[in-house]
Structures are given as structure tokens and as C-alpha cells.
Scaffold this motif. Structure first.
Motif, mmCIF file in Angstrom:
data_model
loop_
_atom_site.group_PDB
_atom_site.id
_atom_site.type_symbol
_atom_site.label_atom_id
_atom_site.label_comp_id
_atom_site.label_asym_id
_atom_site.label_seq_id
_atom_site.Cartn_x
_atom_site.Cartn_y
_atom_site.Cartn_z
ATOM 1 N N VAL A 123 -3.562 9.009 -9.589
ATOM 2 C CA VAL A 123 -4.979 8.724 -9.339
ATOM 3 C C VAL A 123 -5.186 7.336 -8.752
ATOM 4 N N LYS A 124 -6.314 7.170 -8.097
ATOM 5 C CA LYS A 124 -6.821 5.861 -7.695
ATOM 6 C C LYS A 124 -8.317 5.852 -8.050
ATOM 7 N N ALA A 125 -8.971 4.745 -7.720
ATOM 8 C CA ALA A 125 -10.374 4.578 -8.112
ATOM 9 C C ALA A 125 -11.322 5.397 -7.241
ATOM 10 N N THR B 299 -4.275 11.899 -2.072
ATOM 11 C CA THR B 299 -2.904 11.404 -1.911
ATOM 12 C C THR B 299 -2.363 11.290 -3.339
ATOM 13 N N PHE B 300 -1.067 11.188 -3.467
ATOM 14 C CA PHE B 300 -0.511 11.039 -4.817
ATOM 15 C C PHE B 300 -0.018 9.604 -4.973
ATOM 16 N N GLU B 301 -0.784 8.803 -5.706
ATOM 17 C CA GLU B 301 -0.453 7.391 -5.894
ATOM 18 C C GLU B 301 0.715 7.280 -6.889
ATOM 19 N N PRO B 302 1.862 6.788 -6.437
ATOM 20 C CA PRO B 302 3.049 6.849 -7.296
ATOM 21 C C PRO B 302 3.026 5.920 -8.498
ATOM 22 N N VAL C 190 -0.006 -3.315 -9.845
ATOM 23 C CA VAL C 190 -0.644 -3.121 -8.535
ATOM 24 C C VAL C 190 -2.076 -2.637 -8.717
ATOM 25 N N ALA C 191 -2.868 -2.771 -7.664
ATOM 26 C CA ALA C 191 -4.263 -2.292 -7.673
ATOM 27 C C ALA C 191 -4.436 -1.370 -6.476
ATOM 28 N N PRO C 192 -3.872 -0.168 -6.511
ATOM 29 C CA PRO C 192 -3.823 0.665 -5.305
ATOM 30 C C PRO C 192 -5.207 0.939 -4.726
ATOM 31 N N PRO C 193 -5.416 0.609 -3.466
ATOM 32 C CA PRO C 193 -6.756 0.771 -2.897
ATOM 33 C C PRO C 193 -7.094 2.215 -2.548
ATOM 34 N N PRO C 194 -8.290 2.666 -2.916
ATOM 35 C CA PRO C 194 -8.815 3.885 -2.297
ATOM 36 C C PRO C 194 -9.334 3.529 -0.909
ATOM 37 N N PHE C 195 -9.368 4.518 -0.044
ATOM 38 C CA PHE C 195 -9.859 4.313 1.329
ATOM 39 C C PHE C 195 -10.908 5.380 1.630
ATOM 40 N N ALA C 196 -11.810 5.071 2.560
ATOM 41 C CA ALA C 196 -12.814 6.081 2.911
ATOM 42 C C ALA C 196 -13.346 5.863 4.311
ATOM 43 N N ALA C 197 -13.805 6.965 4.873
ATOM 44 C CA ALA C 197 -14.573 6.931 6.118
ATOM 45 C C ALA C 197 -15.972 7.434 5.777
ATOM 46 N N GLN C 198 -16.968 6.606 6.095
ATOM 47 C CA GLN C 198 -18.347 6.980 5.787
ATOM 48 C C GLN C 198 -19.129 7.141 7.082
ATOM 49 N N PHE C 199 -19.841 8.225 7.171
ATOM 50 C CA PHE C 199 -20.566 8.569 8.401
ATOM 51 C C PHE C 199 -22.056 8.734 8.093
ATOM 52 N N ILE D 167 0.874 -1.184 0.000
ATOM 53 C CA ILE D 167 0.000 0.000 0.000
ATOM 54 C C ILE D 167 0.910 1.233 0.000
ATOM 55 N N GLU D 168 0.937 1.942 -1.092
ATOM 56 C CA GLU D 168 1.823 3.114 -1.181
ATOM 57 C C GLU D 168 1.179 4.362 -0.592
ATOM 58 N N THR D 169 -0.141 4.454 -0.729
ATOM 59 C CA THR D 169 -0.822 5.661 -0.221
ATOM 60 C C THR D 169 -2.061 5.250 0.558
ATOM 61 N N CYS D 170 -2.249 5.857 1.697
ATOM 62 C CA CYS D 170 -3.442 5.569 2.503
ATOM 63 C C CYS D 170 -3.814 6.835 3.277
#
Ligand code: FES
Ligand code: FES
Length: 1011
Positions: free
Chosen positions: A963-965, A954-957, A859-868, A653-656
Motif C-alpha cells: 500500500v501507499k497513501a 502498483t505494489f509498493e515493496p 521510506v515514505a513511498p510517494p503516491p502519484f496522480a494525474a488530475q483532470f 522511488i520503488e513504484t510510480c
């Protein structure tokens, strides 16, 4: 009979049948802006104005419209530049839709514009509630309604001469916007008193003329001209005019209409079938049964070669496996004749006994769905046990992890079958071209896979098939399935004539694909300090009658949701995770791809379970999550263990941006003021109401590593415009726009200089299609490479033009910058690109400047999120009203904040349906309860909560633009966050979604009885 229709001020004498709808009559006259989304007056896509009042043309007889003035989108406005002819241009509402990003697929757009126009005619200063009311009869599955509402507000404000917030630039996210911005109001004041406003739940007015999301920006974006900017969608102008851009808008002379006879029984052999009566019906051109076409086994799931699923389908078979399965195809001169012909086909079914429960389907002695000898196994599938796929993944030492734990938590969860509900149904038109090649003009997400997979089914080599994808009216995974194409194609082969096959809304429910329902068991080992020592999930997944997506969807259930929590300390370095799944055939309609692709199912269980554990340990639910969640620099734990049936390879995981997402999301929803605050949970003067707040963390993936490939080509024209050809499929997401932005950035030109075309298997280069949230990342990578190829040639030619001017120091091509439509040398001289274009095409050393590029990622760099979620529960009725959804998401660099926030808003809205209302239910015979959009309720404009989107960049290298998804992750966490908020509000756990009032009420009752 003959009637005279007055449409847009023009009289049309037209011959109709007495039963013809106004929708049919208007489309036959060429008014293609009137769309077909259903036949029962429920979706609103067919809205027209009749004497200035909106009506649904699909349930209005054409004959009844005589004498009235009809208005369609075609009369509203037009492109401002028509050569030497000046026009009055677009209507202000159309303009507002274009600039506000109010259009995604655009299928509902003509109806919304007409409804908005009617509203502004009678109320020039409408409230948000009035706009929502005006839109309430028009279903939009893409937008979440925010931007269309904002477009009307902007149009109204512009008409009043008010100054509107511009679209340039980016609005930074900040922690304190609770206090500085009405738009982000949480619907209550800090004194915790009740506050009623105009919003759907009595909260504040939630939309304004501001359409831009907030962004925590990366510095790289600041230097870019086009990437990162809220550019208008490249297809917006045609879509606001209702131009014939969709598949069913194509007209072919002599086109036949196809219909399919669907099985009324869940499991049977076709003992006898007689089509003779149907064949002699005047107007019938062909009737096909399983005896008439070659028996070729294939998968309807559009995926790369080799197909990662069993081959278990036939265009037509001598067996039916669900209510809605195909029995026969008919092509006739009209739809009415085709329907009549279906009734004349005589079929005798030999019942085989049906099984609907996935657990029972695995038992010895259960009816076997696939006993055909042609069946091709994949991924431990075993049709003799109704097993479409088996998954067994062990990471680390799970048993040791459980042994290390102070507490073991086990619980069962369940998720239902739900429908994609793209407003444009599946539709294909097929015909032979003048070279005897079969053209398939279709609303598909996967044109290249469709061509490859259909070739053997149709008995044609790939090179004799051309698949053209026009605009798509939404897909959400449903059009990753090859469902309508073979029907029309077989009938074109049989008759030699063009054929259209368009699903009815009922067919979408009974014969298309849907999300896999699953039963999920969680077992988690935790130390008393909150460290997760082992985490295990078992999924029993119901693939229904066919298993094209059996392995991949269910594999992703574990691959994404179980990767998020790795534990802490030593466990973080070597997590113990288990994911087992059995994917089972039953006699339900087949499951398939739906946005999120198995991941929402996983997160329902994971995030409900995590919440319960945190509560039991008396830990703050967010602290418990962040203690155990995966971080930057760590290995995606599944990457070494599983890769959709292919060889797994490690991915770091390069960016989180998860921590920042949590901080931003907490601030936006007011978490710290509300969570654990007993006063806030009460609603003053309404003792039957309780407020609750909930959170879920989620991650997704971006494309499939070492597999997904996209490509692009680009050529320079005389005027320094560029034709960009991509095989990628924009299904309403705005991908054509973001791809054009990337090309414009590399070439230093304006958006209007990029003419993008997607996609046609004859002309555009290969792309795996639109799925796995991959287009911006994968196809974008290809576009950048293609544009860089062209840019290299432009710089070379510019350097030689500069160097011809002077003998002084020579200009190095690599030092030339392309910016503002010019090639700029380091010494300050510059050349317009138009001059370079003319030089290279006409003047000297002539060449076509072109570039091609392909992109595949390891690689398949994951996007991450917090949902409220913030909601209110009525303890007397169990009713839930969701007042606010917040999503803070790290999707890498946001190429276009308007289109990306539209994705988040629309995704959250679909997810809200998954949380509280959507569900496909079957009776004991396997017959669907939900067959229309009245029974199957999706959120309407007037029912929506407040939606807030925050991008944490974040900047996905691994990608040139970082970019990420973004497309799928919004759908992952809303349902568990709602479940957690219900628990927060009233202390009951609902483990089977959707969270209906009945379920809440029953749990409350149980709690009361036990007390
Ligand atoms: S097409 Fe008329 S309401 Fe759906
Ligand atoms: S934009 Fe509304 S249905 Fe797609």
C-alpha cells in the motif's frame, strides 16, 4: 417553562428556557443523533423531521415545536440482532448507506438519512437532481456527496424491486470506457454539439447505483480474501443509527460548560484584567486568566518528540497576538451563564501595533510578535525578525542549471488561507476519574501526542493523564492541533468537576487553525527541447501568530511539489532544484495542518508554471510533463537534503504509476478528443461560453520516514473472534476498517470476527496519530505484524493438535494455512479456529493467544496522480462552471475500494473549493470577514461536478500488502488543473487562487483592452 415534545411518537415533558433551541432540548433528552455543527442553520447536521418536513433544530426554538411530531434518526431503524429480541432492523436507506460506503466520519449521516427518507416518502422514484436538492441544506465535508446520492438511488431502486449491482469484486479500469459507460460520460457528444442534461452544469446525470471505482489491478490482490475488497465500514452500523459515538455525546453528572474570551484586537499586551464581576455571577464555577495558571511554553501542534517547531504558545498569556486569541476561560453551570460571564470580564489592552503582511513582518522595525523569554527556537527560527522557520535547500548546481538553459521562466503565484471545515467542531470533555487521573475525552487526531504535550502544561505527569478518542466528525488536519483539550482540563483542575468545551462555528473560523497562505516565486530553466535544467521556488509563508507547523508544512511545500520534475537526460540523473522559504509570524490567526500539509500550495505554483512553459515552448503540456517527471528507480531528490528538521536519508522511488495514471485519466476525460480541438471549445448556440480542459500531475508522501511509528495488539477470544487494539485514529477515513481487513486477511477470518478499538492512551498501544497519510501504511504494518504474531501461535497449536491425531508424518506449523476461519494442514485436514481457541484458553497448556506489532518505515513511498478538469467559462461574467473532475491515482494496492474512492471524491471536492471559492479574508485590523458557513462557502450537493476516480495499482515493496497513501493526494492538483483549464478555455492566466469570476473577468477585460 415546561413544554411537551413529541419525539419519535413518545411524549416528553421537558423544562426549558424560552430561548432554548430544539437542538439543545433534543440532545438533553438523549437524542444524540441530532448533531451540532453550527449555530446558524447552515450545516444541516441538526436536521430533524417536524411533521415529516426537514428543519434545522439549531435555529428552531424548542417551545415552537410543541404540538408537532418530531422524528429523529433514533426512530428510523436499529441493529437487526439484539440478542433474543428480534427487531425490524435497519431502514433500507440506512442499509444502503452502510453498503454503499456513503459514510465517512458519519457526522452528517443522520441528517442525510432523514432528508433522504423524507424525499422517498414523497417521491419514490427521485431523479439525481431531486436527491441533490434534498441534500442541499446538509453540508458534508468528507464524501463529495456521490456515495450518499448513490445510496438513496440504491434504496429507491431496491424499493422498486430492481436488481442492484453487487459490491463484490473489483471493476477493472479500461481505456475505452468513454464509449461503454454512461456513468463516465463527459457531458457532450462526439459531434461536439451542445448537450444539456440533468447535471449541475447541464451535463449528463452523473451518479447511478454503481458505487465502485475502477481499478487497474495488481495481480497480488487476486489471492487475497479481505484485502482489496469493498468491505463495509466497521463503524457504519452505529453511525447510521446516530448512536452517541462522538465526543460531545458523552454525558457526565455535574458537567460544567466552558467558554473562552477571545481577543478583539490583533496585537496587544493585557494591561489590566479583572474577573471579579464574572466570578460572582451565580452559576459561574471558575474564571481563569493568565495570572491563574502556570506559565508553560509549548506547541499546540501535535507532533512527535522533539517537536519540530518553535515552542511559542501558552494556554493563556499576558499578550494577545491575533483577533480571536485567548484571553480568559470560564466554566459555568450552563452555556448561557458562561457567555454572560465572558461579558463581565474587564480587560484593558495596550496596543502593540500589528503586522499582517508577511513581507513587512520581516522588515526591521516591524512589530515583534514573540518577545517572550521562554520562546524555544527550532530550525533557524528568529523571533526577533518574526521568523518562525527558515528553509534553504539546494540540490545539485542550480546556478549552473540556469546557465545551461535556453529559456528562463519566472513568475509569482499566491495561495490563500482556507479552513478545514470539519462539520464536527473541536470538542473536549475532561474529568478526574476515581484514581485522580485526568481523563481527556476528545475529538483529536493525535491522542498520544496530546497526552505527552499537555502533561507539562497541566502540571501532571504523563501517567496521570488518559486521553480517549471516540469517533471523530472529520479533522482534515485541524484536529492535529491541541486546541480545546487544555481549556477544559485547566477548568477541571480549577473546579474538580467535569467540563465540556466545544467550539462554536465562529470560533472555528477565528480561533482554530487553517491552511498556510503563501506567496510563491518560481524560476525555471529549460532547454529548447523541453528539458528542465534547473527549477527553483521561493515561498513566503504566513504562519500567523503561532508557528507550531511552520517548518514542517512549508518544508513539505517544496519537498513534494518540487520533487516531481527532475529534468531529463543528464539532468534527470542529477537534478538541479532549489527550495527556499521564510515562514513568518504575522497577526493573522495561526496557520496549521490541513490535508495536503503544504503540498497543494506548492503544486498551485509548480503546475501553473509548468503549463505556461509548455505553452510558450509550443509543446504538448502532458508530453512536457512526462519528459521531465520523476520515474521509478530514481532518487526522491529531496530525500538527501531535508527531512522535517531531522537527518535526511536517501529514498528511491520503488513504484510510480504516473504514466498509467495519465493514460487512464486522459481516456476518462476524453483528453485526446478535446484538447486542442477548437470546435470542442465552442458551445453551440452560446457564444458567451467557452469550454476548457486542464491537467495537473501530483505526488505526495506516505508518512515520515524513520519517525512515524504505529503499533497494534490483538488477542483471540473463545469464539475465535479477535480484539484488535490500535492507537491509530480513524477520523472518518475508514482506517479502522482497512486495519481490520488486514488483520482478517492474515488470520483467515471474516471482518465480523475482528473487533477493532481505537484509541485510548491507557489501553491501546502507541500510534503517532492520523496525519501524513500514514495510517494504512504505518498502522497497517503494525496490525499485520500483530496479527502474524497471533497467527504463529495459532499455527503452532494447530500443528500439535493435528500431530496428536496421527503418528504419521508430522505437520510443520509453518505449512498450515489460516483460511475461512480454519487452520488447514497440507494433507487436507482442517480445524475450526473456534476449536483452537477453546483448546488454548480452556483445555490444555492454557495460554492467551496474542500478538503485538510495531511498524516504522525507512521510506515514505510517494503516491502519484494525474488530475483532470473540464469546465466552462462565461466570457461575459468570468463565471466558471466545473463540469467534471477526474483523478487517476497510484496509491499502491487499494485495501478497500469503497473507502479509498470516498477519500478521493471528498478530497477532490475540498480541493475544488480551494480552486474556485474558498478564501479567508481579513480587514485592516485583522478581523475575519468569514465567520460562518454562509460567508465561507463550501460545495453543496447540488453544486457538484461529475467526479471520476480511477485507481492505478502498483505494489509498493516496502509494505506487506503493497500500500501507499491515498488521503491527501486528491487535494493537491485540482486547483492548478482548474487554472490550466481556464487558460485553455479563454487564454488568461490566473496566478492567485481561488479563481473567482471577478479575477477571470478582470483578466479578460485586460486582454480585450490590450488587443
Ligand atoms: S447545527 Fe443546525 S444547521 Fe448547523
Ligand atoms: S461524512 Fe459527511 S461530514 Fe463527514
Amino acid at each position: 417553562m415546561n413544554v411537551n415534545l413529541i419525539v419519535n411518537g413518545k411524549a416528553h415533558p421537558v423544562e426549558i428556557s424560552p430561548g432554548d433551541t430544539l437542538l439543545k432540548a433534543l440532545r438533553s433528552l438523549g437524542y444524540f443523533g441530532v448533531k451540532h455543527g453550527c449555530e446558524t442553520g447552515e450545516c444541516g447536521a441538526c436536521t430533524v423531521l417536524l411533521d415529516k418536513k426537514p428543519i434545522n433544530a439549531c435555529i428552531f426554538l424548542a417551545a415552537q415545536a410543541e404540538g408537532y411530531h418530531l422524528e429523529t434518526i433514533e426512530s428510523v431503524g436499529e441493529h437487526p440482532q439484539q440478542g433474543w429480541k428480534t427487531t425490524s432492523g435497519l431502514h433500507p436507506i440506512q442499509e444502503a448507506f452502510v453498503e454503499s460506503g456513503a459514510i465517512q466520519c458519519g457526522f452528517c449521516t443522520p441528517a442525510m438519512i432523514l432528508a433522504g427518507k423524507e424525499l422517498l416518502n414523497r417521491e419514490p422514484n427521485p431523479s439525481e437532481a431531486e436527491i441533490r436538492e434534498a441534500f442541499s441544506g446538509i453540508l458534508c465535508r468528507c464524501t463529495g456527496y456521490i456515495k450518499p446520492i448513490q445510496a438513496i438511488l440504491r434504496a429507491a431502486a431496491a424499493a422498486r424491486g430492481e436488481e442492484l449491482e453487487p459490491f463484490e469484486g473489483r471493476i477493472p479500469a479500461s481505456f475505452d470506457f468513454l464509449s461503454d459507460d454512461d456513468d463516465s460520460s463527459t457531458g457532450f457528444d462526439s459531434s461536439l454539439g451542445e448537450h444539456e442534461g440533468d447535471g449541475p452544469d447541464g451535463g449528463e446525470v452523473i451518479a447511478s447505483t454503481r458505487v465502485m471505482p475502477r481499478i487497474q489491478v495488481t495481480p497480488e490482490v487476486e489471492s487475497w480474501q479481505r484485502v482489496g475488497k469493498p468491505e463495509r465500514k466497521v463503524d457504519a452500523v452505529k453511525l447510521v443509527q446516530g448512536k452517541p459515538a462522538f465526543a460531545s455525546d458523552l454525558e457526565k453528572r455535574g458537567m460544567l460548560v466552558a467558554k473562552v474570551l477571545h481577543s478583539p484586537v490583533a496585537h496587544a499586551r493585557i494591561k489590566y484584567i479583572d474577573k471579579s464581576k464574572a466570578l460572582v455571577l451565580p452559576g459561574v464555577a471558575a474564571v481563569l486568566t493568565w495570572r491563574d495558571i502556570p506559565r508553560v511554553v509549548y506547541s499546540t501542534a501535535g507532533q512527535s518528540d522533539p517537536i519540530p517547531g518553535p515552542l511559542d504558545s501558552f494556554s493563556l498569556d499576558n499578550k494577545v497576538r491575533f483577533v480571536g486569541d485567548r484571553v480568559a476561560f470560564v466554566a459555568a453551570e450552563t452555556e448561557e451563564i458562561a457567555i454572560q460571564a465572558l461579558e463581565l470580564i474587564e480587560v484593558e489592552y495596550e496596543p502593540l501595533g500589528a503586522v499582517f503582511d508577511p513581507g513587512q513582518a520581516l522588515h526591521p522595525g516591524a512589530p515583534i510578535l514573540h518577545d517572550e523569554p521562554e520562546y524555544v527556537n527550532f530550525a533557524e527560527s528568529d523571533p526577533s525578525r518574526n521568523l518562525a522557520a527558515e528553509i534553504r535547500i539546494d540540490i545539485g548546481d542550480v546556478e549552473q542549471g540556469f546557465a545551461d538553459a535556453d529559456h528562463i521562466y519566472e513568475a509569482d503565484y499566491e495561495v490563500p488561507k482556507v479552513q478545514q471545515v470539519h462539520i464536527e467542531p473541536h470538542v473536549s470533555i475532561t474529568y478526574w476519574d476515581e484514581d485522580d487521573r485526568l481523563v481527556i475525552y476528545t475529538s483529536t487526531q493525535v491522542p498520544f501526542h496530546a497526552r505527552r504535550q499537555l502533561a507539562p502544561v497541566l502540571g501532571l505527569p504523563i501517567k496521570r493523564i488518559r486521553v480517549i478518542k471516540p469517533r471523530i466528525g472529520g479533522g482534515f488536519g485541524g484536529k492535529q492541533e491541541i486546541l480545546s483539550e487544555d481549556v477544559a482540563a485547566h477548568l477541571t483542575i480549577a473546579t474538580g468537576r467535569p467540563v465540556i468545551y466545544e467550539y462554536t462555528r465562529e470560533e472555528e473560523f477565528i480561533a482554530a487553525r487553517s491552511r498556510h497562505p503563501m506567496r510563491l516565486r518560481m524560476k525555471t530553466g529549460v532547454k529548447s527541447d523541453g528539458t528542465i535544467t534547473a527549477n527553483a521556488m521561493y515561498a513566503l509563508s504566513d504562519t500567523g501568530a503561532y508557528g507550531g507547523h511552520a517548518l514542517t508544512v512549508t518544508g513539505n511545500t517544496g519537498h513534494k511539489s518540487m520533487a516531481l520534475y527532475v529534468g531529463d537526460g543528464d539532468y534527470r540523473k542529477s537534478p538541479n532544484i532549489r527550495f527556499y522559504a521564510d515562514v513568518v509570524y504575522t497577526n493573522h490567526p495561526p496557520s496549521g495542518a490541513y490535508r495536503g500539509y503544504g503540498v497543494p500550495q506548492g503544486f498551485w505554483a509548480v503546475e501553473r508554471h509548468i503549463e505556461k512553459i509548455a505553452n510558450d515552448l509550443n509543446m504538448d503540456p502532458i508530453e512536457f510533463r512526462t519528459k521531465n517527471s520523476i520515474r521509478e528507480g530514481e532518487l526522491q531528490p529531496f530525500s538527501n537534503a531535508w527531512s522535517e528538521g531531522r537527518e535526511p536519508r536517501p529514498e528511491t522511488i520503488e513504484t510510480c504509476g504516473l504514466e498509467e495514471c495519465i493514460r487512464q485519466g486522459k481516456a476518462a476525460i476524453g483528453w485526446d478528443q478535446k484538447h486542442g480541438n477548437q470546435g470542442w471549445h465552442q458551445v453551440q448556440g452560446k457564444p458567451h461560453l467557452r469550454r476548457g480542459i486542464g491537467v495537473a500531475l501530483v505526488m505526495q508522501g506516505t508518512a515520515i520516514p524513520y519517525l512515524d511509528m504505529g503499533s497494534a495488539s490483538i488477542k483471540m477470544n473463545d469464539d475465535a473472534s479477535f480484539n484488535l487494539l490500535v492507537g491509530a485514529t480513524d477520523l472518518g477515513t475508514g482506517s479502522d476498517t482497512v486495519l481490520a481487513q488486514m488483520a482478517a486477511e492474515v488470520l483467515g477470518v471474516e471482518m465480523e470476527d475482528i473487533i477493532i478499538y481505537s484509541s485510548d492512551t491507557d489501553f491501546t498501544p502507541f500510534d503517532k496519530g492520523a496525519y501524513a497519510s500514514s495510517t494504512t501504511y504505518i498502522s497497517g504494518g503494525a496490525v499485520i505484524r500483530a496479527a502474524e504474531g497471533a497467527a504463529i501461535r495459532i499455527r503452532l497449536r494447530a500443528a500439535s493438535m493435528f500431530n496428536e491425531e496421527t503418528d504419521d508424518q508430522l505437520v510443520n506449523p509453518e505449512d498450515i494455512r489460516l483460511v475461512d476461519r480454519r487452520a488447514v494442514s497440507p494433507d487436507g485436514r482442517s480445524l475450526p479456529l473456534t476449536e483452537i481457541a477453546l483448546e488454548t484458553l480452556h483445555h490444555s497448556d492454557q495460554e492467551q493467544i496474542m500478538g503485538i506489532g510495531s511498524f516504522m518505515s525507512p521510506v515514505a513511498p510517494p503516491p502519484f496522480a494525474a488530475q483532470f478538469v473540464e469546465l466552462t467559462v462565461d466570457v461575459e461574467t468570468g463565471q466558471i462552471v466545473v463540469g467534471k473532475l477526474v483523478m487517476a491515482v497510484d496509491s499502491g494496492v487499494i485495501v478497500n475500494p469503497l473507502t479509498a474512492s470516498g477519500q478521493v471524491e471528498g478530497g477532490m471536492t475540498q480541493a475544488l473549493g480551494y480552486a474556485v471559492s474558498e478564501e479567508m479574508v481579513y480587514d485592516s485590523q485583522g478581523r475575519a470577514r468569514e465567520t460562518d458557513l454562509q460567508d465561507y462557502h463550501i460545495f453543496q450537493a447540488h453544486e457538484m461536478p461529475d467526479l471520476t476516480t480511477i485507481f492505478v495499482e502498483t505494489f509498493e515493496p516496502s509494505h506487506p500488502f503493497g500500500v501507499k497513501a491515498v488521503a491527501e493526494i486528491p487535494i493537491d492538483g485540482v486547483a492548478p488543473a482548474v487554472g490550466n483549464a481556464v487558460f485553455d478555455a479563454v487564454g488568461v492566466n490566473i496566478d492567485i487562487n481561488p479563481i473567482t469570476p471577478e479575477k477571470v473577468w478582470r483578466e479578460l477585460k485586460k486582454m480585450e483592452d490590450e488587443a
